[in-house]
Design a protein around this motif. Structure first.
Motif, short mmCIF file in Angstrom:
data_model
loop_
_atom_site.label_atom_id
_atom_site.label_comp_id
_atom_site.label_asym_id
_atom_site.label_seq_id
_atom_site.Cartn_x
_atom_site.Cartn_y
_atom_site.Cartn_z
N ASP A 196 -0.91 -10.83 -8.45
CA ASP A 196 -1.98 -10.99 -7.80
C ASP A 196 -3.22 -10.22 -8.39
OD1 ASP A 196 -1.01 -12.69 -5.84
OD2 ASP A 196 -0.49 -11.14 -4.49
N LEU A 197 -2.85 -9.10 -9.15
CA LEU A 197 -4.09 -8.48 -9.73
C LEU A 197 -4.45 -8.87 -10.81
CD1 LEU A 197 -2.59 -4.63 -8.92
CD2 LEU A 197 -4.31 -6.19 -7.64
N LYS A 198 -5.64 -8.76 -11.11
CA LYS A 198 -6.45 -9.11 -12.68
C LYS A 198 -7.53 -8.36 -12.81
CE LYS A 198 -9.15 -12.64 -9.83
NZ LYS A 198 -8.91 -11.96 -8.48
N ILE A 199 -7.94 -8.36 -14.06
CA ILE A 199 -8.91 -7.72 -14.47
C ILE A 199 -10.24 -7.69 -13.71
CG2 ILE A 199 -10.63 -7.09 -16.29
CD1 ILE A 199 -8.14 -7.78 -18.35
N GLY A 200 -10.91 -6.73 -13.25
CA GLY A 200 -11.95 -6.75 -12.45
C GLY A 200 -11.67 -6.51 -11.05
N ASP A 201 -10.51 -6.46 -10.55
CA ASP A 201 -10.30 -6.08 -9.36
C ASP A 201 -10.50 -4.65 -8.74
OD1 ASP A 201 -9.40 -8.80 -8.49
OD2 ASP A 201 -7.22 -8.55 -8.70
N ASP A 202 -10.86 -4.70 -7.56
CA ASP A 202 -10.96 -3.30 -6.87
C ASP A 202 -9.70 -3.04 -6.32
OD1 ASP A 202 -13.83 -2.63 -7.40
OD2 ASP A 202 -14.23 -4.16 -5.86
N VAL A 203 -9.09 -1.89 -6.69
CA VAL A 203 -7.87 -1.45 -6.15
C VAL A 203 -7.72 -0.12 -5.45
CG1 VAL A 203 -6.68 -3.01 -8.08
CG2 VAL A 203 -7.33 -0.67 -8.57
N MET A 204 -6.59 0.01 -4.62
CA MET A 204 -6.38 1.45 -4.17
C MET A 204 -4.90 1.53 -4.35
SD MET A 204 -8.42 1.39 -0.65
CE MET A 204 -8.25 2.84 -0.27
N TYR A 205 -4.34 2.67 -4.33
CA TYR A 205 -2.89 2.98 -4.37
C TYR A 205 -2.22 2.47 -2.97
CZ TYR A 205 -3.30 6.36 -8.16
OH TYR A 205 -3.59 6.92 -9.06
N ALA A 206 -1.13 1.71 -3.62
CA ALA A 206 -0.08 1.09 -2.48
C ALA A 206 0.34 2.16 -1.38
CB ALA A 206 0.93 0.25 -2.86
N ARG A 207 0.57 1.72 -0.11
CA ARG A 207 0.88 2.62 0.98
C ARG A 207 2.36 3.08 0.66
NH1 ARG A 207 -0.28 -0.15 5.66
NH2 ARG A 207 -2.30 1.05 5.73
N GLU A 208 3.09 2.12 0.10
CA GLU A 208 4.71 2.43 -0.17
C GLU A 208 4.68 3.42 -1.29
OE1 GLU A 208 8.72 0.44 -1.47
OE2 GLU A 208 7.03 -0.88 -1.11
N TRP A 209 3.74 3.37 -2.35
CA TRP A 209 3.95 4.46 -3.40
C TRP A 209 3.54 5.69 -2.87
CZ3 TRP A 209 0.17 7.51 -5.88
CH2 TRP A 209 0.65 8.27 -6.97
N LEU A 210 2.48 5.85 -1.94
CA LEU A 210 1.99 7.12 -1.48
C LEU A 210 3.19 7.51 -0.62
CD1 LEU A 210 -1.64 5.74 -0.36
CD2 LEU A 210 -1.03 7.57 -2.23
N GLN A 211 3.73 7.04 0.21
CA GLN A 211 4.75 7.57 1.21
C GLN A 211 5.99 8.03 0.24
OE1 GLN A 211 5.51 4.19 3.79
NE2 GLN A 211 3.90 4.69 5.17
N ASN A 212 6.22 7.17 -0.69
CA ASN A 212 7.42 7.69 -1.58
C ASN A 212 6.95 9.06 -2.36
OD1 ASN A 212 9.06 5.51 -1.00
ND2 ASN A 212 8.41 4.32 -2.53
N THR A 213 5.83 9.25 -2.63
CA THR A 213 5.56 10.51 -3.38
C THR A 213 5.06 11.53 -2.37
OG1 THR A 213 3.16 9.51 -3.71
CG2 THR A 213 4.95 9.17 -5.43
N GLY A 214 5.01 11.29 -1.20
CA GLY A 214 4.50 12.31 -0.14
C GLY A 214 3.12 12.72 -0.24
N GLN A 215 2.30 11.89 -0.51
CA GLN A 215 0.81 12.07 -0.57
C GLN A 215 0.01 11.21 0.69
OE1 GLN A 215 -0.96 11.97 -4.42
NE2 GLN A 215 1.03 11.07 -5.29
N PHE A 216 0.08 11.97 1.64
CA PHE A 216 -0.51 11.47 2.92
C PHE A 216 -2.05 12.05 3.27
CE2 PHE A 216 4.04 11.98 3.63
CZ PHE A 216 4.30 10.39 3.89
N SER A 217 -2.38 12.92 2.83
CA SER A 217 -3.54 13.43 2.76
C SER A 217 -4.30 13.83 1.65
CB SER A 217 -3.45 14.80 3.56
OG SER A 217 -2.71 15.76 3.00
N GLY A 218 -5.50 14.27 1.39
CA GLY A 218 -6.25 14.55 0.41
C GLY A 218 -7.04 13.34 -0.27
N ALA A 219 -7.53 13.37 -1.40
CA ALA A 219 -8.32 12.22 -1.80
C ALA A 219 -7.45 11.05 -2.48
CB ALA A 219 -9.07 12.85 -3.16
N VAL A 220 -6.25 11.14 -2.81
CA VAL A 220 -5.66 10.28 -3.45
C VAL A 220 -5.47 8.89 -2.55
CG1 VAL A 220 -3.35 9.61 -4.41
CG2 VAL A 220 -4.35 11.76 -5.00
N PRO A 221 -4.90 9.17 -1.16
CA PRO A 221 -4.74 7.99 -0.44
C PRO A 221 -6.13 7.05 -0.47
CG PRO A 221 -3.92 9.76 0.71
CD PRO A 221 -4.68 10.20 -0.45
#
Length: 78
Positions: free
Chosen positions: A7-32
């Motif tokens: 579904d992703l293409k050049i020019g899309d606005d994106v964020m990190y996926a929730r599943e990836w954030l949970q798997n890497t333990g990044q629940f706070s700070g700027a990354v989410p």
């Protein structure tokens, strides 16, 4: 999780996926809350690598399975 996110293409606005954030333990700070725009896509076999220019001025490569379109983040399973 699939190895591609077609579904992703050049020019899309994106964020990190929730599943990836949970798997890497990044629940706070700027990354989410980090947002960026896809500038290029590179196909690597069964994976796709996105070159992302983040809103904070940083650029980098991210596997597309670890990204979600900004306008679809609210649809991700919790």
């Amino acid at each position: 999780m699939t190895k591609r996110n077609p579904d992703l293409k050049i020019g899309d606005d994106v964020m990190y996926a929730r599943e990836w954030l949970q798997n890497t333990g990044q629940f706070s700070g700027a990354v989410p809350f980090r947002c960026g725009k896809i500038k290029a896509l590179q196909y690597l076999g069964d994976r796709i690598l996105a070159y992302v220019h983040w809103d904070d001025g940083v650029t980098g490569n991210v596997l597309t399975v670890n990204l979600v379109r900004r306008d679809r983040r609210h649809l991700e399973p919790v």
